[in-house]
Design an enzyme around this catalytic site. Structure first.
Site, PDB file in Angstrom:
ATOM      1  N   GLY A  92       0.759  -1.206  -0.066  1.00 30.00           N
ATOM      2  CA  GLY A  92      -0.017  -0.036  -0.074  1.00 30.00           C
ATOM      3  C   GLY A  92       0.791   1.121   0.142  1.00 30.00           C
ATOM      4  O   GLY A  92       2.076   1.226   0.107  1.00 30.00           O
ATOM      5  N   LYS A 115       3.840  12.185  -3.269  1.00 29.99           N
ATOM      6  CA  LYS A 115       4.672  11.227  -2.740  1.00 29.99           C
ATOM      7  C   LYS A 115       5.853  11.656  -1.635  1.00 29.99           C
ATOM      8  O   LYS A 115       6.422  12.557  -1.973  1.00 29.99           O
ATOM      9  CB  LYS A 115       5.375  10.594  -4.008  1.00 29.99           C
ATOM     10  CG  LYS A 115       6.193   9.400  -3.676  1.00 29.99           C
ATOM     11  CD  LYS A 115       6.825   8.752  -4.958  1.00 29.99           C
ATOM     12  CE  LYS A 115       7.680   7.339  -4.378  1.00 29.99           C
ATOM     13  NZ  LYS A 115       8.162   7.034  -5.689  1.00 29.99           N
ATOM     14  N   ARG A 178       3.092  13.693  -8.389  1.00 30.22           N
ATOM     15  CA  ARG A 178       3.171  12.601  -9.490  1.00 30.22           C
ATOM     16  C   ARG A 178       1.869  12.345 -10.098  1.00 30.22           C
ATOM     17  O   ARG A 178       0.801  12.556  -9.434  1.00 30.22           O
ATOM     18  CB  ARG A 178       3.485  11.284  -8.804  1.00 30.22           C
ATOM     19  CG  ARG A 178       3.472  10.101  -9.747  1.00 30.22           C
ATOM     20  CD  ARG A 178       4.330   8.898  -9.224  1.00 30.22           C
ATOM     21  NE  ARG A 178       3.732   8.134  -8.395  1.00 30.22           N
ATOM     22  CZ  ARG A 178       4.441   6.942  -7.732  1.00 30.22           C
ATOM     23  NH1 ARG A 178       5.403   6.688  -8.140  1.00 30.22           N
ATOM     24  NH2 ARG A 178       3.642   6.230  -6.818  1.00 30.22           N
ATOM     25  N   ASP A 254       4.099  -4.884  -7.359  1.00 26.52           N
ATOM     26  CA  ASP A 254       3.325  -3.491  -7.083  1.00 26.52           C
ATOM     27  C   ASP A 254       3.970  -2.421  -7.936  1.00 26.52           C
ATOM     28  O   ASP A 254       3.601  -1.255  -7.581  1.00 26.52           O
ATOM     29  CB  ASP A 254       3.510  -3.285  -5.665  1.00 26.52           C
ATOM     30  CG  ASP A 254       5.020  -3.606  -5.274  1.00 26.52           C
ATOM     31  OD1 ASP A 254       5.637  -4.623  -5.420  1.00 26.52           O
ATOM     32  OD2 ASP A 254       5.514  -2.570  -4.692  1.00 26.52           O
TER      33      ASP A 254
HETATM   34  P1  AMP Z   1       8.720   1.203  -3.399  1.00 23.99           P
HETATM   35  O1  AMP Z   1      10.155   0.823  -3.159  1.00 23.99           O
HETATM   36  O2  AMP Z   1       9.003   2.916  -3.423  1.00 23.99           O
HETATM   37  O3  AMP Z   1       8.165   0.574  -4.604  1.00 23.99           O
HETATM   38  O4  AMP Z   1       8.168   0.887  -2.229  1.00 23.99           O
HETATM   39  C1  AMP Z   1       7.556  -0.513  -1.577  1.00 23.99           C
HETATM   40  C2  AMP Z   1       6.578  -0.220  -0.593  1.00 23.99           C
HETATM   41  O5  AMP Z   1       7.419   0.320   0.618  1.00 23.99           O
HETATM   42  C3  AMP Z   1       5.400   0.612  -0.721  1.00 23.99           C
HETATM   43  O6  AMP Z   1       4.265  -0.025   0.051  1.00 23.99           O
HETATM   44  C4  AMP Z   1       5.733   1.897  -0.062  1.00 23.99           C
HETATM   45  O7  AMP Z   1       4.763   2.867   0.226  1.00 23.99           O
HETATM   46  C5  AMP Z   1       6.702   1.510   0.986  1.00 23.99           C
HETATM   47  N1  AMP Z   1       7.605   2.284   1.242  1.00 23.99           N
HETATM   48  C6  AMP Z   1       8.731   2.668   0.833  1.00 23.99           C
HETATM   49  N2  AMP Z   1       9.341   3.779   1.458  1.00 23.99           N
HETATM   50  C7  AMP Z   1       8.429   4.080   2.649  1.00 23.99           C
HETATM   51  C8  AMP Z   1       8.918   5.231   3.710  1.00 23.99           C
HETATM   52  N3  AMP Z   1       9.894   5.987   3.479  1.00 23.99           N
HETATM   53  N4  AMP Z   1       7.747   5.078   4.550  1.00 23.99           N
HETATM   54  C9  AMP Z   1       6.755   4.378   4.551  1.00 23.99           C
HETATM   55  N5  AMP Z   1       6.419   3.239   3.438  1.00 23.99           N
HETATM   56  C10 AMP Z   1       7.440   3.108   2.309  1.00 23.99           C
HETATM   57 MG    MG Z   2       6.439   1.013  -5.533  1.00 17.27          MG
END
Ligand code: AMP
Ligand code: MG
Length: 494
Positions: A92, A115, A178, A254
């Protein structure tokens, strides 16, 4: 987020209205001292927004999350996903908020998302924040992809928040606004399927059909046609990535959109010298998402989407699996045909010959052996058509290997019967001279983060807006990284 300013966005939030169970209502955290980093006037206009009015303190308040624009209903979306092959039933938006949807001037529905705007119910252990570096990277690479003609999410704004973000060191925080055709992912389907909620999966499929592939609603088997349409969009997308040497770096389910847009520019990078096994991401130990593996991963991810659609493709499970498997088996040849069409254009061919695949693969092999720069080989090939092969052959460690290939290419080219100059011009319109070179991106981000100097970022952004038009004075942007900056590593965009 309690004040409102005069309406800028004409929101029409179909997801928040109709997709209960796929999101949580949520608010942005406040930004201490927001400052502009970049605003995308052209995109604002494309979205039907008042760009001048938004490029202001009022706009800054919106894009920093301090003011909710009128008509928005901020939500964090739920999704699941396979990350590096392992399934997480709940990921999520842990650091993103969908403000809402607008209809752009071409009547397309687009999501507007913040974001890095703070914690949400999906944040798990994370802080919900983003640092300036990754925000500017996503801005740069996304806009470069757009200019390269690759379907992508876009960047409307980047602002710094004045809040600290704690990673290995303390970094300045930022928020990216975004824009996407939607943020529905393969993982969104997996989220409902993992909860064995068939009605929800069907509802999501119906929503996605209406929003992205309305024609498939009239097909004999709409959910199968929907799956085939997503597969087609993603196959075309990955073929484009391969044609520009782009490595996404984290092709988790995802991070694959149903719309077929590239999303999440975290550990992505462009290849310099051609080597099919190239991996940049520091977390991709097994090389799962290496350049050459991307087409296979595309199919693997689509198979995960197919699994969620089984109940709707045929009442008999076995039959449904059989039909979906047949469609999955078509993805490889489909991808290959997109790839071949793109590669033919890259080497200046306008007709088809069965020998073309071999010709193209032999060029790639020669590039691999000769450590030749991927982008520049294709770009300088057009100069060979114009009578000067020196530039391109100079890119190979062993130019005589290239000479042998060039002879074959000329013979094939003559068979096409198109004038050399016409073909050279066509090649220059598909083979970029400027890509986001890793060292240039790092240089721009380092200046922004450590010196508060946005000039290198803005200059790079301007160069990348015209990737096919060579400009005097920009030679530096076309060059590969100096050997001292290789091997290059990227770190996840958190
Ligand atoms: P991503 O690697 O950006 O595709 O993120 C993978 C998952 O980790 C997604 O559910 C993001 O919302 C969550 N996520 C990544 N960075 C953070 C953060 N700094 N705080 C909270 N959730 C994160
Ligand atoms: Mg992602």
């Amino acid at each position: 987020m309690n004040t409102t300013i005069r309406p800028q966005f004409k929101f029409d939030n179909t997801f928040a209205r109709g997709m209960e169970g796929f999101f949580s209502n949520c608010q942005a955290e406040s930004a201490n001292t927001p400052r502009w980093l970049q605003f995308n006037h052209a995109l604002a206009e494309e979205l039907g927004l008042d760009a001048v009015a938004l490029d202001s303190e009022a706009g800054l308040a919106i894009f920093s999350g301090n003011t909710a624009p009128e008509g928005s209903q901020p939500i964090a979306q739920a999704y699941a996903g396979h990350q590096f092959g392992g399934f997480s039933p709940q990921l999520g938006d842990g650091r993103a908020l969908l403000l809402g949807e607008v209809i752009d001037i071409q009547q397309r529905r687009r999501d507007i998302q913040l974001k890095g705007s703070g914690r949400t119910p999906f944040s798990r252990g994370g802080d919900g924040k983003a640092a300036i570096g990754p925000v500017l990277r996503e801005y740069l690479v996304g806009e470069a992809m757009q200019a390269l003609g690759v379907p992508t999410t876009r960047a409307l704004a980047a602002v710094s928040t004045g809040n600290d973000v704690y990673r290995e060191t303390t970094l300045p925080g930022a928020i990216l606004t975004r824009v996407a055709a939607s943020h529905i992912r393969v993982g969104t389907f997996q989220y409902a399927a993992a909860r064995r909620d068939e009605d929800k999966v069907r509802q999501l499929a119906d929503y996605s059909i209406t929003r992205h592939y309305p024609d498939t609603a009239n097909a004999e088997n709409p959910y199968l046609a929907f799956f085939a349409a997503v597969a087609d969009a993603q196959a075309s997308l990955v073929a484009r990535w391969m044609g520009i040497g782009f490595i996404h770096g984290v092709m988790n389910t995802d991070n694959m959109t149903i719309s077929g847009e590239t999303i999440d520019y975290g550990p992505c990078a462009f290849m310099d010298s051609y080597s099919p096994g190239t991996v940049f991401s520091s977390i991709d130990h097994g090389g799962r998402y290496a350049y050459e593996n991307q087409p296979e991963i595309l199919i693997w991810n689509l198979a995960r989407l197919a699994e969620t659609l089984i109940p709707f493709v045929d009442p008999k499970q076995e039959k449904a699996v059989e039909i979906l498997t047949e469609t999955i088996e078509c993805i490889k040849p489909l991808y290959e045909s997109y790839w071949l069409t793109g590669m033919r254009a890259k080497i200046g061919l306008s007709t088809e010959d069965p020998s073309d695949v071999q010709l193209i693969n032999d060029l790639l092999k020669t590039m691999d052996k000769g450590s030749a720069d991927f982008t520049l080989v294709f770009r300088h090939l057009s100069q060979a058509l114009r009578g000067d092969s020196n530039l391109v052959r100079g890119l190979f460690k062993n130019p005589t290997d290239f000479d042998a290939w060039e002879q074959r290419w000329w013979r094939r080219f003559e068979q096409d019967g198109i004038s050399a100059e016409t073909s050279a011009q066509a090649m220059d319109s598909v083979n970029p001279i400027y890509i986001p070179r890793n060292h240039k991106v790092e240089e721009a981000l380092a200046a922004a983060v450590y010196k508060e100097d946005l000039i290198p970022f803005k200059k790079l952004l301007a160069v990348l807006a015209h990737p096919f038009d060579e400009f005097e004075g920009n030679e530096d942007y076309a060059e590969p990284a100096p050997p001292t900056q290789i091997p290059y590593k990227t770190f996840c965009g958190t």
